[in-house]
Scaffold this motif. Sequence first.
Motif, mmCIF file in Angstrom:
data_model
loop_
_atom_site.group_PDB
_atom_site.id
_atom_site.type_symbol
_atom_site.label_atom_id
_atom_site.label_comp_id
_atom_site.label_asym_id
_atom_site.label_seq_id
_atom_site.Cartn_x
_atom_site.Cartn_y
_atom_site.Cartn_z
ATOM 1 N N GLN A 1 11.011 1.128 5.279
ATOM 2 C CA GLN A 1 11.572 1.183 3.933
ATOM 3 C C GLN A 1 13.085 0.989 3.962
ATOM 4 O OE1 GLN A 1 10.357 4.931 2.257
ATOM 5 N NE2 GLN A 1 8.369 4.147 1.623
ATOM 6 N N LEU A 2 13.736 1.597 4.932
ATOM 7 C CA LEU A 2 15.188 1.458 5.063
ATOM 8 C C LEU A 2 15.562 0.007 5.333
ATOM 9 C CD1 LEU A 2 18.041 2.601 5.258
ATOM 10 C CD2 LEU A 2 17.567 3.180 7.638
ATOM 11 N N ALA A 3 14.843 -0.639 6.230
ATOM 12 C CA ALA A 3 15.142 -2.041 6.548
ATOM 13 C C ALA A 3 14.953 -2.917 5.317
ATOM 14 C CB ALA A 3 14.253 -2.523 7.692
ATOM 15 N N LEU A 4 13.910 -2.663 4.547
ATOM 16 C CA LEU A 4 13.674 -3.438 3.315
ATOM 17 C C LEU A 4 14.794 -3.207 2.299
ATOM 18 C CD1 LEU A 4 9.837 -2.937 2.904
ATOM 19 C CD2 LEU A 4 11.011 -5.070 3.479
ATOM 20 N N GLY B 1 0.773 -1.231 0.000
ATOM 21 C CA GLY B 1 0.000 0.000 0.000
ATOM 22 C C GLY B 1 0.801 1.275 0.000
ATOM 23 N N GLY B 2 1.879 1.334 -0.701
ATOM 24 C CA GLY B 2 2.594 2.589 -0.852
ATOM 25 C C GLY B 2 3.773 2.765 0.070
ATOM 26 N N ALA B 3 4.196 1.744 0.776
ATOM 27 C CA ALA B 3 5.347 1.895 1.656
ATOM 28 C C ALA B 3 6.651 1.904 0.878
ATOM 29 C CB ALA B 3 5.382 0.776 2.691
ATOM 30 N N ALA B 4 6.637 1.384 -0.329
ATOM 31 C CA ALA B 4 7.865 1.335 -1.122
ATOM 32 C C ALA B 4 8.131 2.705 -1.736
ATOM 33 C CB ALA B 4 7.737 0.293 -2.223
ATOM 34 N N PRO B 5 9.397 3.070 -1.867
ATOM 35 C CA PRO B 5 9.701 4.350 -2.495
ATOM 36 C C PRO B 5 9.318 4.330 -3.968
ATOM 37 C CG PRO B 5 11.713 3.144 -1.940
ATOM 38 C CD PRO B 5 10.563 2.352 -1.423
#
Length: 193
Positions: free
Chosen positions: A185-188, A116-120
Amino acid sequence: MEIPTALKKSFPLVKSMEIPKLSRLPSNGKSIIWMHLRSGQTIAEQLAPVKAAAPAALIVVMSDIPNDLEALAAFSMLAKAYCNTHAGAEVLLNIASVVEQGGIWIGESIMQKLIGGAAPAAPQLDLAIGKWAKVLTGRELEVAKAIAIGLTNKEIASKMHITERTVKAHVGAVLDKLQLKNRLQLALLVKEG
């Protein structure tokens, strides 16, 4: 540690085992370890000995107070699922089914953030992948890696012998440089890179 009631109900043959005894499990990749997290230790500290004792086992991490960063840390340590310790019997049966079939069980909260939009945005991600580590200082890179394994700011500060305020500054700088919105996002990104 006492086995949760729903786990006993779902799997009547489940039993509690000490880590050294896990090496007796079959190495066919079919054994599921339902690991209840303890407080006071990082996920890495808890999962590493389990993975060493039973490298082929499928690990389901159970948390009393689940959260997304803890879930990411569990998955970064190759857990196959992450759930609430108090999940119902039906959920536990579903988790076991997914894991036994080679899948990964991701809870609804983290799935919503991923989908749902967490990715950059794509151009930002393209810029970051493969190059993200090069734009960070050594300390920022160290902080980014610590976030990816689920450490809190306090734990990072202790590990790096710096203040929490300095950790927050590093986290802010990392997010700005990589054009990311949050620690998830950083962890991913760190996990993928």
